[in-house]
Write an enzyme that holds these catalytic residues in place. Structure first.
Site, PDB file in Angstrom:
ATOM      1  N   GLU A  49     -18.440  11.620  -6.842  1.00 32.73           N
ATOM      2  CA  GLU A  49     -16.473  11.283  -7.972  1.00 32.73           C
ATOM      3  C   GLU A  49     -15.828  11.360  -7.040  1.00 32.73           C
ATOM      4  O   GLU A  49     -14.908   9.978  -6.884  1.00 32.73           O
ATOM      5  CB  GLU A  49     -16.879  12.417  -8.869  1.00 32.73           C
ATOM      6  CG  GLU A  49     -18.278  12.553 -10.203  1.00 32.73           C
ATOM      7  CD  GLU A  49     -17.733  13.579 -10.939  1.00 32.73           C
ATOM      8  OE1 GLU A  49     -17.935  13.568 -12.716  1.00 32.73           O
ATOM      9  OE2 GLU A  49     -17.554  14.640 -10.379  1.00 32.73           O
TER      10      GLU A  49
ATOM     11  N   ASP B 236     -21.589  22.147 -15.470  1.00 32.22           N
ATOM     12  CA  ASP B 236     -20.563  23.353 -16.909  1.00 32.22           C
ATOM     13  C   ASP B 236     -20.808  24.977 -16.223  1.00 32.22           C
ATOM     14  O   ASP B 236     -19.329  25.976 -16.391  1.00 32.22           O
ATOM     15  CB  ASP B 236     -20.722  23.524 -18.091  1.00 32.22           C
ATOM     16  CG  ASP B 236     -21.197  21.849 -18.593  1.00 32.22           C
ATOM     17  OD1 ASP B 236     -20.041  21.147 -17.953  1.00 32.22           O
ATOM     18  OD2 ASP B 236     -21.644  21.294 -19.394  1.00 32.22           O
TER      19      ASP B 236
END
Length: 285
Positions: A218, A285
């Site tokens: 990303e 997460d």
């Protein structure tokens, strides 16, 4: 005992930090997803097409997306607050039911008629994921739904210390929502930390937050070059700090650990121990 950038740490010290999670007051806002799994075995190939035929043995489901984030927090002893949107459907009911079963508040979850709850379904055979199919919409929320979320967050500010933005690109996180969130926090005399787990393509929304945590893919996509070594990693960290005016950027690198870049100029690398896994659902997460 271990070491990070020359600084020694002990397991006892780290455990003390984890024990403090019970005092954590966190609001999580983002895309709520249901993760479904169909488990089975393969013994033949379909005569209709060159694909495996899975004999289904079991079906399970678990909270995903932003809901998985608060599930993790709650498992560690915190009592986080979830803010997001589900559809007015059976899956939305299942998510609310699971949250209630965990003893968590559900009044921050808006049920939007006509908007389906996001579902990711994975078919797994012999510990190998065969295929995944998604039922969802990535459309932006209606303006009145965005306003509802902002007002809800504003009503919780006295009760929380930080906001975690969990962006999975399903339409909940938008420029208008982030502007409203930052305005709420700026109006306070007590500082509220904003941390963002970003989605590629949405980085312009995150300007001025306290910490952003992209993975190296990303970060490389945002910066316009691949992160392949320490030089490109440091270039990416510096660029994101400057472009987004963040206090810190944490770039995760899978088995190679993660590197924290701070506005003060300090850089810290945190190593990790790689493990062999067949399902990475929710690992970030």
């Amino acid at each position: 005992m271990g070491e990070i950038n020359g600084n020694h740490y002990e397991g006892k010290t780290l455990k003390e930090y984890i024990d403090r999670f019970t005092a954590a007051r966190i609001l999580v806002v983002g895309d709520i997803i249901m993760d479904r799994f169909i488990w089975g075995s393969v013994t033949r190939i379909s005569p209709e097409a060159p694909v495996p035929v899975v004999d289904v043995e079991q079906e399970t489901q678990m909270l995903g997306g932003a809901a998985n984030v608060i599930r993790n927090m709650a498992t560690l002893g915190a009592r986080p607050i979830l803010c997001g949107v589900v559809g007015d459907d059976r899956t939305g009911e299942d998510i609310l039911s699971e949250l209630s079963h965990m003893g968590l508040k559900t009044d921050g979850v808006l049920r939007a008629p006509g908007r389906p709850t996001s579902i990711k379904t994975r078919i797994v055979a012999h510990h190998q994921q065969v295929v995944r199919f998604d039922r969802e919409t990535q459309a932006d929320l209606a303006p009145h739904h965005i306003q509802w979320l902002i007002e809800y967050m504003g009503a919780q500010l006295d009760e929380i210390d930080a906001i975690v933005v969990s962006d999975y690109g399903k339409g909940v996180i938008s420029g208008d929502l982030m502007i409203g969130m930052r305005a709420l926090c700026a109006s306070r005399s007590d500082r509220k930390i904003i941390a963002v787990d970003p989605k590629t393509g949405n980085f312009e929304y995150y300007r001025g937050v306290d910490v952003i945590t992209p993975n190296h893919h990303e970060a490389g996509t945002y910066c316009g070059f691949a992160i392949v070594d320490d030089d490109t990693l440091h270039r990416a960290g510096d660029k994101m700090l400057n472009d987004l005016d963040c206090r810190s950027v944490l770039i995760t690198q899978g088995k190679d650990g993660m590197t924290l870049f701070e506005k003060t100029g300090e850089i810290s690398h945190i190593p990790t121990v790689a493990k062999k896994v067949f399902d990475v659902t929710g690992a970030g997460d």
